[in-house]
Design an enzyme around this catalytic site. Structure first.
Site, PDB file in Angstrom:
ATOM      1  N   ASN A  42      21.359  -5.968  20.663  1.00 10.63           N
ATOM      2  CA  ASN A  42      21.265  -4.529  20.413  1.00 10.63           C
ATOM      3  C   ASN A  42      20.054  -3.906  21.107  1.00 10.63           C
ATOM      4  OD1 ASN A  42      19.882  -2.371  18.647  1.00 10.63           O
ATOM      5  ND2 ASN A  42      22.037  -2.168  18.101  1.00 10.63           N
ATOM      6  N   HIS A  94       0.843  -1.212   0.000  1.00 14.25           N
ATOM      7  CA  HIS A  94       0.000   0.000   0.000  1.00 14.25           C
ATOM      8  C   HIS A  94       0.869   1.249   0.000  1.00 14.25           C
ATOM      9  CE1 HIS A  94       1.021  -0.299   4.224  1.00 14.25           C
ATOM     10  NE2 HIS A  94       0.599   0.935   4.392  1.00 14.25           N
ATOM     11  N   LYS A 153      10.023  -8.466   5.309  1.00 10.17           N
ATOM     12  CA  LYS A 153      11.022  -9.090   6.187  1.00 10.17           C
ATOM     13  C   LYS A 153      11.787 -10.128   5.410  1.00 10.17           C
ATOM     14  CE  LYS A 153      11.993  -8.731  10.622  1.00 10.17           C
ATOM     15  NZ  LYS A 153      11.705  -7.523  11.409  1.00 10.17           N
ATOM     16  N   SER A 171      15.449   4.328  10.516  1.00  9.46           N
ATOM     17  CA  SER A 171      15.752   3.824   9.166  1.00  9.46           C
ATOM     18  C   SER A 171      15.133   4.750   8.112  1.00  9.46           C
ATOM     19  CB  SER A 171      15.167   2.421   8.963  1.00  9.46           C
ATOM     20  OG  SER A 171      16.042   1.437   9.446  1.00  9.46           O
ATOM     21  N   LYS A 207       3.537  -1.717  12.023  1.00 11.46           N
ATOM     22  CA  LYS A 207       4.499  -0.871  12.744  1.00 11.46           C
ATOM     23  C   LYS A 207       4.701   0.458  12.010  1.00 11.46           C
ATOM     24  CE  LYS A 207       7.984  -3.343  14.095  1.00 11.46           C
ATOM     25  NZ  LYS A 207       9.276  -4.036  14.243  1.00 11.46           N
ATOM     26  N   LYS A 248       9.565  -2.346   3.625  1.00 15.18           N
ATOM     27  CA  LYS A 248      10.717  -2.155   4.528  1.00 15.18           C
ATOM     28  C   LYS A 248      10.719  -3.192   5.627  1.00 15.18           C
ATOM     29  CE  LYS A 248      14.034   0.680   5.947  1.00 15.18           C
ATOM     30  NZ  LYS A 248      14.866  -0.523   6.141  1.00 15.18           N
TER      31      LYS A 248
HETATM   32  N1  GLU Z   1      14.375  -5.134  12.015  1.00 15.73           N
HETATM   33  C1  GLU Z   1      13.874  -3.951  12.620  1.00 15.73           C
HETATM   34  C2  GLU Z   1      12.412  -4.120  13.007  1.00 15.73           C
HETATM   35  O1  GLU Z   1      11.937  -5.218  13.178  1.00 15.73           O
HETATM   36  C3  GLU Z   1      14.155  -2.708  11.793  1.00 15.73           C
HETATM   37  C4  GLU Z   1      13.495  -2.646  10.468  1.00 15.73           C
HETATM   38  C5  GLU Z   1      13.963  -1.467   9.600  1.00 15.73           C
HETATM   39  O2  GLU Z   1      14.678  -0.613  10.088  1.00 15.73           O
HETATM   40  O3  GLU Z   1      13.590  -1.469   8.428  1.00 15.73           O
HETATM   41  O4  GLU Z   1      11.704  -3.183  13.232  1.00 15.73           O
END
Ligand code: GLU
Length: 477
Positions: A238, A70, A111, A368, A99, A75
């Site tokens: 992290n 969409h 992902k 990001s 998110k 990302k």
């Molecule tokens: N892997 C991280 C998350 O689950 C960062 C994803 C990103 O920065 O694109 O939110």
């Protein structure tokens, strides 16, 4: 929905995300077809490739899932883990979609997963795997600054992102925006200040916002404010490390730390940095001299006395089996999917609240987004205006001092005059995003009596925003 059977193991993570989604969808007014489109994974790319290992070869299993288009690009991070499977990557991609919507980052969710334990490979082998993985994505148009932009996740970091950026740029000569194909890069390779700490900093800000609302804290039997609150963190990677660091800076006390090998506890507080160093030196958090209690499983550590529990390791940590034994009043989900839907219902029924993953750990993707903007604009934040701002502030201070006859101290002068650095701008953008988003979710939760959890409220907000994007695309009326 039936659980999905993949590679002869029953998995349920994507199903759990869909359960949460379906529950929240009741509180929206969208057409069933639109809801189905939002919920489904648009593209699932599963591939295998060989790498040379020792004197032989090994075939690596890998995935990239683009959950929702969409918004473009999509990302999300790439997970390097032996446990990774298609169901997990689909669930994590879906969570990325929600998110991004929650924190108003204009991306769809995606992902990736590479089924390896990075500890079993040399740096050279990891580089080969990462570069080959990137080439496979390029071949199918699953990567690009306007297509799909990976980032670090469990088991990957800046080093892997730089290999991806270099491979993509090499394969796309002349593409000016090539370095925007991946985020979480080292600063020297056009990464951004503050990205490394961003997820943990975001978790700490989320907890601070939640705990600062006196009315809500009263309901769960806690006082307002982070000062002196006792926190247990699971995971010293992290996210866990920086969550502990910033929660401590904001006044909380870290009383427990849990890792694969076990857990340690001290009700008067643990120096998490010293524990981190101890683990680096000995390979384990156990045996740390400052702990008063030690446990041989991570699970026992979660059940110790505290106000706030931060699971910052992996999914499926708080289940119907152990939720009744938790003593925390607040769970702040640093990891993705640490609490199962059944466990969440019990935790709320026992008088607790959960700050859900899709909001709590959104600091990473928020920064990001800033990195991607920096890469597309080819200029670092603050470069154009910093000195201009400093000169304007200097003129103002000189004028005020002249008019009032009051001379400021050198420290006061420099604090007022100083223009913002990239790190300060990133941190302020992150803080603003986390604060606004928390209150948006809380308002939805408070103002709709049927909405039972902060997670449901977060889903409702996300679904509504994604629905608007589809309507704007002209796909749904
Ligand atoms: N892997 C991280 C998350 O689950 C960062 C994803 C990103 O920065 O694109 O939110």
């Amino acid at each position: 929905m039936d659980n999905i059977i993949i590679a002869d193991q029953e998995t349920h993570f994507f199903n759990d995300v869909c359960t949460y989604f379906d529950h929240a969808a009741q509180f929206t007014k969208h057409d069933a077809g639109l809801l189905d489109q939002i919920k489904s994974c648009n593209s699932v790319y599963r591939f295998r490739f060989p790498i040379r290992k020792g004197n032989g070869f090994e075939v690596i299993d890998a995935w990239r899932v683009e959950h929702s288009h969409h918004q473009s690009p999509t990302k999300g991070g790439i997970r390097y883990s032996e446990m990774v499977n298609e169901d997990e990557v689909m669930a994590l991609a879906a969570l990325m979609t929600y998110k991004c919507a929650i924190v108003n980052v204009p991306f769809g969710g995606a992902k990736g997963g590479i089924k390896i334990n990075p500890k079993n490979y040399t740096v050279q082998e990891l580089e080969n795997i990462t570069r080959r993985y990137t080439v496979e994505l390029i071949k199918k148009n699953f990567i690009g600054p306007s297509i799909d932009v990976p980032a670090p996740d469990y088991g990957s970091g800046e080093r892997e992102m730089s290999w991806i950026a270099d491979t993509y740029a090499t394969m796309n000569p002349g593409q000016g925006d090539a370095l925007g194909c991946v985020t979480g890069k080292p600063i020297a390779l056009h990464g951004i200040a503050g990205r490394r700490e961003a997820t943990g900093r975001g978790v700490a800000i989320a907890v601070r916002e939640c705990v600062n609302v006196g009315e809500d804290m009263q309901k769960i039997g806690l006082t307002a404010g982070l000062n002196g609150k006792k926190v247990i963190v699971q995971g010293l990677g992290n996210v866990g490390y920086y969550s502990a660091k910033f929660l401590t800076e904001f006044g909380a006390t870290i009383v427990g730390l849990c890792e694969f090998e076990g857990a340690i506890y001290n009700e008067d507080g643990l120096d998490f940095d010293a524990v981190f160093q101890h683990r680096k030196a000995t390979g384990s958090i156990l045996g740390y001299a400052g702990a008063t209690k030690e446990f041989t499983t991570s699970g026992e550590g979660l059940e110790q006395p505290c106000d706030i529990l931060v699971p910052a390791a992996l999914e499926n940590q708080i289940t119907i089996e152990n939720v009744g034994r938790l003593q925390a009043k607040i769970i702040a989900e640093g990891a993705n999917g640490p609490t199962t839907p059944e466990a969440e219902a019990v935790f709320y029924a026992n008088g607790g609240i959960i700050i859900p993953d899709m909001y709590a750990n959104a600091g990473g993707v928020t920064v990001s987004y800033f990195e991607w903007l920096k890469n597309l604009s080819h200029v670092s934040f603050g470069r154009m205006n910093r000195r201009f701002e400093e000169n304007s502030n200097l003129n103002l201070v000189n004028m005020v001092e002249g008019i009032t006859g009051v001379a400021l101290s050198p420290l006061q002068r420099s604090t007022i005059i100083k223009g913002a650095s990239e790190l300060e701008l990133v941190n302020s953008g992150l803080e603003d995003t986390m604060i606004r988003s928390y209150h948006e979710i809380r308002e939805t939760y408070k103002n709709n009596p049927g909405i039972d959890t902060l997670r449901t409220a977060a889903f409702v907000g996300a679904i509504n925003k994604i629905a608007v994007s589809y309507q704007n695309l002209g796909i749904w009326p």
